[in-house]
Design a protein around this motif. Structure first.
Motif, PDB file in Angstrom:
ATOM      1  N   MET A 264      17.163  19.955 -14.457  1.00  0.00           N
ATOM      2  CA  MET A 264      17.383  18.790 -15.476  1.00  0.00           C
ATOM      3  C   MET A 264      18.568  17.881 -14.656  1.00  0.00           C
ATOM      4  O   MET A 264      18.227  16.735 -14.829  1.00  0.00           O
ATOM      5  CB  MET A 264      17.802  19.429 -16.774  1.00  0.00           C
ATOM      6  N   MET A 265      19.533  18.453 -14.077  1.00  0.00           N
ATOM      7  CA  MET A 265      20.476  17.639 -13.624  1.00  0.00           C
ATOM      8  C   MET A 265      19.932  16.787 -12.351  1.00  0.00           C
ATOM      9  O   MET A 265      20.087  15.589 -12.211  1.00  0.00           O
ATOM     10  CB  MET A 265      21.891  18.335 -13.287  1.00  0.00           C
ATOM     11  N   LEU A 266      19.153  17.471 -11.545  1.00  0.00           N
ATOM     12  CA  LEU A 266      18.687  16.859 -10.418  1.00  0.00           C
ATOM     13  C   LEU A 266      17.734  15.710 -10.795  1.00  0.00           C
ATOM     14  O   LEU A 266      17.833  14.484 -10.364  1.00  0.00           O
ATOM     15  CB  LEU A 266      17.755  17.979  -9.492  1.00  0.00           C
ATOM     16  N   ALA A 267      16.873  15.722 -11.744  1.00  0.00           N
ATOM     17  CA  ALA A 267      16.100  14.930 -12.428  1.00  0.00           C
ATOM     18  C   ALA A 267      16.908  13.486 -13.096  1.00  0.00           C
ATOM     19  O   ALA A 267      16.383  12.354 -12.649  1.00  0.00           O
ATOM     20  CB  ALA A 267      15.042  15.505 -13.454  1.00  0.00           C
ATOM     21  N   GLN A 268      17.798  13.966 -13.706  1.00  0.00           N
ATOM     22  CA  GLN A 268      18.603  12.974 -14.051  1.00  0.00           C
ATOM     23  C   GLN A 268      19.507  12.047 -12.842  1.00  0.00           C
ATOM     24  O   GLN A 268      19.252  10.709 -12.983  1.00  0.00           O
ATOM     25  CB  GLN A 268      19.762  13.348 -14.850  1.00  0.00           C
ATOM     26  N   THR A 269      19.585  12.742 -11.966  1.00  0.00           N
ATOM     27  CA  THR A 269      20.312  11.935 -10.779  1.00  0.00           C
ATOM     28  C   THR A 269      19.384  10.999 -10.312  1.00  0.00           C
ATOM     29  O   THR A 269      19.443  10.066  -9.795  1.00  0.00           O
ATOM     30  CB  THR A 269      20.708  13.094  -9.843  1.00  0.00           C
ATOM     31  N   VAL A 270      17.953  11.491 -10.047  1.00  0.00           N
ATOM     32  CA  VAL A 270      16.886  10.768  -9.451  1.00  0.00           C
ATOM     33  C   VAL A 270      16.695   9.556 -10.537  1.00  0.00           C
ATOM     34  O   VAL A 270      16.296   8.430  -9.771  1.00  0.00           O
ATOM     35  CB  VAL A 270      15.708  11.553  -9.227  1.00  0.00           C
ATOM     36  N   VAL A 271      16.444   9.786 -11.598  1.00  0.00           N
ATOM     37  CA  VAL A 271      15.937   8.522 -12.644  1.00  0.00           C
ATOM     38  C   VAL A 271      16.962   7.789 -12.910  1.00  0.00           C
ATOM     39  O   VAL A 271      16.822   6.659 -13.412  1.00  0.00           O
ATOM     40  CB  VAL A 271      15.288   9.415 -13.905  1.00  0.00           C
ATOM     41  N   ALA A 272      18.409   8.234 -12.908  1.00  0.00           N
ATOM     42  CA  ALA A 272      19.296   7.192 -13.476  1.00  0.00           C
ATOM     43  C   ALA A 272      19.472   5.788 -12.970  1.00  0.00           C
ATOM     44  O   ALA A 272      19.722   5.043 -13.792  1.00  0.00           O
ATOM     45  CB  ALA A 272      20.616   7.988 -13.173  1.00  0.00           C
ATOM     46  N   PRO A 273      19.280   5.505 -11.620  1.00  0.00           N
ATOM     47  CA  PRO A 273      19.488   4.089 -11.222  1.00  0.00           C
ATOM     48  C   PRO A 273      18.110   3.334 -11.940  1.00  0.00           C
ATOM     49  O   PRO A 273      18.422   2.157 -12.407  1.00  0.00           O
ATOM     50  CB  PRO A 273      18.902   4.256  -9.679  1.00  0.00           C
ATOM     51  N   ALA A 275      16.894   4.057 -14.787  1.00  0.00           N
ATOM     52  CA  ALA A 275      17.248   3.557 -16.550  1.00  0.00           C
ATOM     53  C   ALA A 275      18.435   2.787 -16.400  1.00  0.00           C
ATOM     54  O   ALA A 275      18.290   1.752 -17.325  1.00  0.00           O
ATOM     55  CB  ALA A 275      17.661   5.007 -16.784  1.00  0.00           C
ATOM     56  N   THR A 276      19.201   2.549 -15.411  1.00  0.00           N
ATOM     57  CA  THR A 276      20.325   1.762 -15.518  1.00  0.00           C
ATOM     58  C   THR A 276      19.754   0.191 -15.384  1.00  0.00           C
ATOM     59  O   THR A 276      20.106  -0.632 -16.046  1.00  0.00           O
ATOM     60  CB  THR A 276      21.466   2.043 -14.432  1.00  0.00           C
ATOM     61  N   GLU A 277      18.990   0.059 -14.356  1.00  0.00           N
ATOM     62  CA  GLU A 277      18.205  -0.984 -14.344  1.00  0.00           C
ATOM     63  C   GLU A 277      17.493  -1.650 -15.377  1.00  0.00           C
ATOM     64  O   GLU A 277      17.415  -3.071 -15.519  1.00  0.00           O
ATOM     65  CB  GLU A 277      17.438  -0.939 -12.881  1.00  0.00           C
ATOM     66  N   ARG A 278      16.746  -0.960 -15.975  1.00  0.00           N
ATOM     67  CA  ARG A 278      16.047  -1.293 -17.199  1.00  0.00           C
ATOM     68  C   ARG A 278      16.938  -1.333 -18.480  1.00  0.00           C
ATOM     69  O   ARG A 278      16.393  -1.308 -19.592  1.00  0.00           O
ATOM     70  CB  ARG A 278      14.927  -0.338 -17.270  1.00  0.00           C
ATOM     71  N   GLY A 279      18.106  -0.951 -18.606  1.00  0.00           N
ATOM     72  CA  GLY A 279      18.944  -0.892 -19.821  1.00  0.00           C
ATOM     73  C   GLY A 279      18.683   0.212 -20.725  1.00  0.00           C
ATOM     74  O   GLY A 279      18.606  -0.320 -21.846  1.00  0.00           O
ATOM     75  N   VAL A 280      17.905   1.273 -20.277  1.00  0.00           N
ATOM     76  CA  VAL A 280      17.747   2.289 -20.998  1.00  0.00           C
ATOM     77  C   VAL A 280      18.583   3.638 -21.002  1.00  0.00           C
ATOM     78  O   VAL A 280      18.855   3.984 -19.707  1.00  0.00           O
ATOM     79  CB  VAL A 280      16.280   2.849 -20.472  1.00  0.00           C
ATOM     80  N   GLY A 281      18.847   4.294 -22.091  1.00  0.00           N
ATOM     81  CA  GLY A 281      20.034   5.326 -21.902  1.00  0.00           C
ATOM     82  C   GLY A 281      19.276   6.396 -21.447  1.00  0.00           C
ATOM     83  O   GLY A 281      18.143   6.533 -21.902  1.00  0.00           O
ATOM     84  N   LEU A 282      19.847   7.352 -20.633  1.00  0.00           N
ATOM     85  CA  LEU A 282      19.185   8.483 -19.956  1.00  0.00           C
ATOM     86  C   LEU A 282      20.366   9.771 -20.321  1.00  0.00           C
ATOM     87  O   LEU A 282      21.392   9.723 -19.891  1.00  0.00           O
ATOM     88  CB  LEU A 282      19.082   8.435 -18.607  1.00  0.00           C
ATOM     89  N   LEU A 304       9.838  16.962 -13.945  1.00  0.00           N
ATOM     90  CA  LEU A 304      10.729  16.268 -14.961  1.00  0.00           C
ATOM     91  C   LEU A 304      11.088  15.054 -14.371  1.00  0.00           C
ATOM     92  O   LEU A 304      11.055  13.995 -15.373  1.00  0.00           O
ATOM     93  CB  LEU A 304      12.114  17.223 -14.888  1.00  0.00           C
ATOM     94  N   VAL A 305      11.061  14.553 -13.259  1.00  0.00           N
ATOM     95  CA  VAL A 305      11.252  13.308 -12.679  1.00  0.00           C
ATOM     96  C   VAL A 305      10.489  12.341 -13.264  1.00  0.00           C
ATOM     97  O   VAL A 305      10.560  11.139 -13.774  1.00  0.00           O
ATOM     98  CB  VAL A 305      11.424  13.046 -11.168  1.00  0.00           C
ATOM     99  N   ASN A 306       8.903  12.788 -13.092  1.00  0.00           N
ATOM    100  CA  ASN A 306       7.711  12.134 -13.693  1.00  0.00           C
ATOM    101  C   ASN A 306       7.958  11.761 -14.856  1.00  0.00           C
ATOM    102  O   ASN A 306       7.774  10.637 -15.591  1.00  0.00           O
ATOM    103  CB  ASN A 306       6.352  12.772 -13.092  1.00  0.00           C
ATOM    104  N   LEU A 307       8.218  12.719 -15.862  1.00  0.00           N
ATOM    105  CA  LEU A 307       8.339  12.484 -17.022  1.00  0.00           C
ATOM    106  C   LEU A 307       9.433  11.483 -17.567  1.00  0.00           C
ATOM    107  O   LEU A 307       9.120  10.789 -18.379  1.00  0.00           O
ATOM    108  CB  LEU A 307       8.409  14.074 -17.797  1.00  0.00           C
ATOM    109  N   ALA A 308      10.557  11.909 -17.226  1.00  0.00           N
ATOM    110  CA  ALA A 308      11.717  11.020 -17.297  1.00  0.00           C
ATOM    111  C   ALA A 308      11.541   9.335 -16.997  1.00  0.00           C
ATOM    112  O   ALA A 308      11.861   8.472 -17.556  1.00  0.00           O
ATOM    113  CB  ALA A 308      13.037  11.355 -16.742  1.00  0.00           C
ATOM    114  N   ALA A 309      10.790   9.266 -15.718  1.00  0.00           N
ATOM    115  CA  ALA A 309      10.740   7.873 -15.251  1.00  0.00           C
ATOM    116  C   ALA A 309       9.561   7.218 -16.273  1.00  0.00           C
ATOM    117  O   ALA A 309       9.672   6.170 -16.425  1.00  0.00           O
ATOM    118  CB  ALA A 309      10.116   8.105 -13.769  1.00  0.00           C
TER     119      ALA A 309
END
Length: 431
Positions: A264-273, A275-282, A304-309
Motif C-alpha cells: 500500500m505504501m508503494l502504491a501511495q508513493t507512485v500515485v501521490a504526484p 493526486a496532488t496535480e488533480r487536487g484529490v486527497g490520497l 493497487l496503483v491501477n486502482l488508486a490511479a
C-alpha cells in the motif's frame, strides 16, 4: 464373414477410419449382406468431391479398387448422395448404367447404397455412402432398413462433430499464433516508441531544471503539459505491452508472502504526484505490519496503483481516494475507495473488459488505454485472488482485491513460479 479391410486413405478426414468399422459391421449384419464398403467424399479442392473407398468387409483390395473406379461421372453412388435417398438394385446384372459391369467383376447381384448426408448440420452436404452387396438377389425388410438409416445418422453425427472439433482446434492454434504475433509486434513497437520518448523526457527535464536560463511562466506551463502527455503515452504503451504478454501467456508469477502495508505504501508513493496535480486527497489507513498476503510483490503493487490511479482520475478536485486493508484468518482484502461519480449498475460488468473506458459527465474524458482494470483482474486471478467492485452513482466506488493470507511463520523464500493461462483461452473456457 470375411475380415475387414482398411485401405490407405488419400483424403484428409476428421474421423479415423477405424471408428467407422462398428457402423459398417452393423450395416452388413442388419441387412444380411455378403459384402460392404464405406465411400467417403474427397474434400480436397483438386478432386471435384469424388468418392473414395476407405474401409470394407468381404472385399479384396482389387475389388475395392474396382468400386473406386466407378466413382467419377454420373453414377448411382453420387446420385444417392445428391438426392439423399437409398438406391436399391435387386438384380445389378441387368442394369444399364455401368453397375452391371462392376457387379460381374466383383461378383454381386444385389446392391444397396445408403447416403451419409449431414442432415444434422441442416445442409445437403454428402459425406459419403454405405454400400452393401449380395451375391444373390434379395430384398430387405423395413425394420432392417430403418436400423441401418439410424446407424448412418450416427456416423454422420460423429463426422460432423469431428469436423467441428478439428475446426475448433485450428481456431485455437490460430488465436494463439495471433496472440504471439501481437505480443511480438507490441514489443517491437514499444522499443521503437520508448527510445524517442526517453529522449524527449530528458530534454524536458533539462529545460525545466537548468537554472542558467529561467523559463517564463508560459514556457514552464507548456513544458509541464508536454511532460504530462509523455507520461500518459508511456502508461498506454506499458499497458499494451503487459496485455499482449497476458494474451500470449508470457507472464510468470513469483508468489510469496508480501506485507500488505508495504504494497500500500508503494502504491501511495507512485500515485501521490497524480493526486496532488488533480487536487484529490490520497489517504492510507494503516494495517498491522504482520498482515501478509500471498502475491507476486510487483504485480500486487501494480494492481493497487491501477486502482488508486483510476480512483484519482474519476474523482473531482477536493475529493478523496482511500486505501485500506482488512484481514481474517484466510484472506487479506485491499479496499480502494473513491468519492467520484460512481458506476452505473449496467456498466459494472463491462469495466473489466479490455479497452473499455468509462467517461463521466463530471470527470469528463479520462486518459488511459482502457486496459488497467482488465490487467488488474488477470493479475488478481493468477495470484489466486479475486477483484470485484461495488458502486453507487453520485457517491463513489469501492474496488476490493481479495488474496489468500500467508502465515507469519511461512518462510519468506517459499515462492513458486506460475505461468498465466492466456486470456484468449480463459474466454473460450468461460464461454
Amino acid at each position: 464373414m470375411q475380415a475387414l479391410r482398411e485401405m490407405p486413405m488419400p483424403i484428409s478426414w476428421p474421423l479415423p477410419v477405424s471408428e467407422l468399422k462398428p457402423a459398417l459391421d452393423l450395416t452388413v449384419a442388419a441387412l444380411h449382406a455378403d459384402m460392404g464398403v464405406v465411400l467417403l467424399r474427397d474434400a480436397r479442392p483438386d478432386t471435384s468431391g469424388s468418392l473414395v473407398p476407405v474401409i470394407s468387409v468381404g472385399l479384396t483390395d482389387a475389388q475395392c479398387a474396382e468400386v473406386g473406379t466407378s466413382r467419377l461421372g454420373a453414377n448411382p453412388f453420387l446420385t444417392a448422395i445428391a438426392d439423399r435417398r437409398r438406391i436399391v438394385f435387386r438384380d445389378a446384372w441387368s442394369s444399364n448404367d455401368g453397375v452391371a459391369v462392376l457387379a460381374r467383376q466383383i461378383g454381386f447381384r444385389g446392391l444397396e447404397i445408403l447416403p451419409l448426408c449431414s442432415v444434422v448440420a441442416g445442409q445437403g452436404d454428402g459425406m459419403g455412402a454405405f454400400v452393401v452387396m449380395y451375391r444373390k438377389r434379395r430384398g430387405t425388410n423395413t425394420r432392417s432398413v430403418h436400423l441401418v438409416e439410424c446407424c448412418a445418422q450416427i456416423v454422420v453425427s460423429a463426422i460432423f462433430h469431428a469436423r467441428l472439433h478439428v475446426a475448433a482446434e485450428q481456431a485455437t492454434r490460430d488465436a494463439e499464433a495471433n496472440a504471439r504475433a501481437r505480443a511480438d509486434l507490441v514489443a517491437r513497437m514499444s522499443h521503437e516508441l520508448r527510445t524517442p520518448l526517453q529522449s524527449i523526457v530528458g530534454y524536458i527535464d533539462l529545460l525545466r531544471l537548468d537554472g542558467a536560463e529561467p523559463l517564463t511562466p508560459t514556457q514552464a506551463l507548456l513544458l509541464g503539459r508536454v511532460r504530462t502527455s509523455e507520461q500518459v503515452l508511456a502508461s498506454v504503451i506499458n499497458d499494451l505491452i503487459v496485455f499482449s504478454q497476458l494474451e500470449a501467456g508470457h507472464v510468470t508469477y513469483k508468489l510469496e508472502s508480501v506485507p500488505a502495508h508495504e504494497a500500500m505504501m508503494l502504491a501511495q508513493t507512485v500515485v501521490a504526484p497524480l493526486a496532488t496535480e488533480r487536487g484529490v486527497g490520497l489517504a492510507i489507513i494503516a494495517c498491522p505490519t504482520d498482515t501478509l498476503a500471498v502475491a507476486d510483490r510487483e504485480k500486487l503493487t501494480q494492481v493497487l496503483v491501477n486502482l488508486a490511479a483510476n480512483g484519482v482520475k474519476f474523482t473531482r478536485p477536493g475529493g478523496t481516494v482511500e486505501l485500506r486493508c482488512v484481514a481474517d484468518r484466510d484472506a487479506v482484502r485491499f479496499l480502494v475507495s473513491d468519492t467520484g461519480d460512481g458506476i452505473p449498475p449496467e456498466r459494472l460488468a463491462d469495466i473489466f473488459e479490455p479497452y473499455v473506458r468509462l467517461d463521466t459527465p463530471r470527470a469528463g474524458r479520462v486518459d488511459g488505454s482502457g486496459l488497467g482494470l482488465a490487467i488488474s483482474r488477470e493479475f488478481a486471478g493468477a495470484m489466486g485472488g479475486e477483484l470485484s467492485v461495488r458502486s453507487v452513482v453520485g457517491q463513489g466506488s469501492v474496488f476490493t482485491l481479495a488474496l489468500r493470507r500467508a502465515s507469519v511463520d511461512a518462510p519468506a523464500d517459499a515462492a513458486r513460479a506460475r505461468r498465466i493461462t492466456p486470456v484468449a483461452e480463459q474466454h473460450r473456457a468461460a464461454s
